[in-house]
Design an enzyme around this catalytic site. Sequence first.
Site, PDB file in Angstrom:
ATOM      1  N   CYS A  66      12.967  20.356  35.975  1.00 58.76           N
ATOM      2  CA  CYS A  66      13.410  21.062  34.770  1.00 58.76           C
ATOM      3  C   CYS A  66      12.221  21.810  34.165  1.00 58.76           C
ATOM      4  O   CYS A  66      11.620  22.621  34.837  1.00 58.76           O
ATOM      5  CB  CYS A  66      14.051  20.094  33.783  1.00 58.76           C
ATOM      6  SG  CYS A  66      15.453  19.177  34.446  1.00 58.76           S
ATOM      7  N   ASP A 114      23.383  26.165  37.121  1.00 57.72           N
ATOM      8  CA  ASP A 114      22.292  26.073  36.149  1.00 57.72           C
ATOM      9  C   ASP A 114      22.186  27.368  35.358  1.00 57.72           C
ATOM     10  O   ASP A 114      21.659  28.367  35.850  1.00 57.72           O
ATOM     11  CB  ASP A 114      20.981  25.785  36.872  1.00 57.72           C
ATOM     12  CG  ASP A 114      19.845  25.431  35.930  1.00 57.72           C
ATOM     13  OD1 ASP A 114      19.983  25.665  34.708  1.00 57.72           O
ATOM     14  OD2 ASP A 114      18.830  24.910  36.409  1.00 57.72           O
ATOM     15  N   HIS A 161      21.953  21.509  36.661  1.00 64.36           N
ATOM     16  CA  HIS A 161      20.603  21.359  36.145  1.00 64.36           C
ATOM     17  C   HIS A 161      20.326  19.879  35.904  1.00 64.36           C
ATOM     18  O   HIS A 161      21.093  19.206  35.219  1.00 64.36           O
ATOM     19  CB  HIS A 161      20.469  22.138  34.826  1.00 64.36           C
ATOM     20  CG  HIS A 161      19.113  22.055  34.213  1.00 64.36           C
ATOM     21  ND1 HIS A 161      18.055  22.808  34.651  1.00 64.36           N
ATOM     22  CD2 HIS A 161      18.632  21.288  33.205  1.00 64.36           C
ATOM     23  CE1 HIS A 161      16.982  22.523  33.936  1.00 64.36           C
ATOM     24  NE2 HIS A 161      17.313  21.599  33.042  1.00 64.36           N
TER      25      HIS A 161
END
Length: 251
Positions: free
Chosen positions: A134, A189, A221
């Site tokens: 991330c 995402d 994500h």
Amino acid sequence: MATVHGTDIDIPTPDGIADAYLTHPDDGAPHPAVLLYMDAFGLRPHLKKMADRIAAAGYTVLLPNLFYRGGRAPLFELPEFIDPAERPNLFESITPFIFALTPELAMSDAEAYLSWLAASPLTTDGPAGVTGYCMGGNIALRTAGTHPTRVAAAACFHGGRLANDAPDSPHLLAGNITAELYFGHADQDGGNPAEQIDHLEKTLTAAGVRHSGGIYPGAQHGFTQADTSAYDAEADKRHWEDLLALFARTL
């Protein structure tokens, strides 16, 4: 897989002391260094387990609390299983820490983390591997471009804003990168849309950067994080195979 020894440690930086987790094979020998960058949920048991898994493959792994300027981890209360849909206000606590960690501060910290690893008797000579998740994926790419002599490999999983319009977008550092890169993009995402993935790919190719990876179909994500609702077991399995293969051929 080796048995590992993990411990909580402190890393000095220009801005204070970063609390961190260090793990390595329990054999008394030095091993190649790996720097693991956390996601926005922070340094927590699941990430320590991930660090242990990398260490068991033969590496000395440092997992720092990137938000150390705000205090030692944990900085916010997290449930054992993180489902943002059930905690809609969770990111109100986290977002200020994300925005406070500017690229300049993150790269100052990267210098401290990489220097600590290089000086440790637990690591072998030579550049390190880096992996990030991330927000940590963005920082991993930036680290490869900012400290090219210190990084042999960098992986980025479900990273965001990798090739954005900002003047400090990490993809603009492509010309400095000497490391081999790997990207595991989630196709569900919103923070990493297809046009940014394409722009990143073209930029890295034009700069002659060795890179591989691609889009993980059906993944959201955060797909590598088993303590969250975004977890995808099949995509995570591929992530481990690809990450450890990258380190095996570069470190």
